[in-house]
Design an enzyme around this catalytic site. Structure first.
Site, PDB file in Angstrom:
ATOM      1  N   SER A 140      64.933  41.235  44.293  1.00 54.76           N
ATOM      2  CA  SER A 140      65.254  40.908  42.906  1.00 54.76           C
ATOM      3  C   SER A 140      66.398  41.791  42.426  1.00 54.76           C
ATOM      4  CB  SER A 140      64.022  41.152  42.026  1.00 54.76           C
ATOM      5  OG  SER A 140      64.338  41.103  40.650  1.00 54.76           O
ATOM      6  N   TYR A 154      56.691  45.855  39.499  1.00 59.29           N
ATOM      7  CA  TYR A 154      57.644  44.896  40.050  1.00 59.29           C
ATOM      8  C   TYR A 154      58.894  45.615  40.545  1.00 59.29           C
ATOM      9  CZ  TYR A 154      60.213  40.452  40.329  1.00 59.29           C
ATOM     10  OH  TYR A 154      60.921  39.349  40.765  1.00 59.29           O
TER      11      TYR A 154
END
Length: 248
Positions: A140, A154
């Protein structure tokens, strides 16, 4: 007419929806025999049906990538894997460092990091024996540029995925194994609904789309075996992380 991935077998985790589903369709269009895995059978079967409707080869495997024994069993059933797309991932609504619970932290780590490692470990011996293979990991933008919006768990897992990709190339390159880590900015997928403040339709329309990531995966998969695309960092042109927006 021969296609670039004819005769190749691709395994896509998190293949029922979002980036995984789009990439599975793109890989099949390039000629690959595709196995899609995920926790829910219905969306997997839909992807398989779409591929078969275009004359492609596909099958579904219900799988929780956090379960190392289940991953090993599925990998054994699949057999040879030429291309692994480790895409399964999630986030939790309460993600700020001061709010995240132990349970939510473990959930994110189990899927976003352990759930990437388990299939990677399962396919590497076969790739080594075959003299090569392509591993694609979905990290990401938050893995490269962590922020408050994506949250501590995350951010940490997606940064770790980048490091895992480096290790694969360091240890696997001499055996013909190459790894690409793709780090997308905001992509208009179902995961947006899990945000503390879900983005509007107008905002989602300006984000990266599933087809954009599918095209990136296909590009990597079709590169010749002597070429390794180590990383792809890709964002929307209207990158909200550059705009200083806050949603927590």
């Amino acid at each position: 007419m021969m296609r670039d991935l004819d005769g190749k077998r691709a395994w896509v985790t998190g293949g029922g929806t979002g980036i995984g589903a789009g990439a599975a369709l793109a890989l099949a269009d390039a000629g690959a025999d595709v196995v899609v895995s995920g926790r829910r059978l219905e969306p997997l079967e839909k992807v398989v049906s779409l591929i078969e409707a275009e004359g492609g080869l596909a099958r579904a495997e219900v799988l929780d990538v956090a379960d190392t024994e289940a991953v090993a069993e599925v990998a054994k059933r699949i057999g040879r894997v030429d291309i692994l797309l480790a895409n399964a991932g999630l986030n939790v609504p309460k993600r700020a460092l001061f709010d995240v619970t132990d349970e939510d932290w473990r959930t994110v780590v189990d899927v976003n990091l352990n759930g990437v490692f388990h299939p990677v470990r399962a396919v590497l011996p076969g790739m080594k024996a075959e003299g090569g293979g392509q591993v694609i990991l979905i990290s990401s933008w938050a893995g490269r540029y962590p922020g408050r919006l994506t949250g501590a768990a995350y951010n940490a897992t997606k940064r770790a995925v980048i490091a895992l990709g480096e290790s694969i190339n360091e240890e696997g390159g001499a055996h013909g194994i190459r790894c690409t880590v793709i780090m997308p900015g905001e992509v208009a997928t179902e995961i947006m609904d899990k945000r503390p403040v879900p983005p509007s339709r107008e905002e989602r329309d300006r984000m990266l789309q599933v087809d954009d990531l599918a095209a990136a995966v296909r590009f990597v998969a079709e590169m010749p075996p002597h070429a390794c695309v180590n990383e792809i960092l890709i964002s929307p042109t209207h990158n909200r992380f550059y705009q200083g927006f806050e949603e927590i």
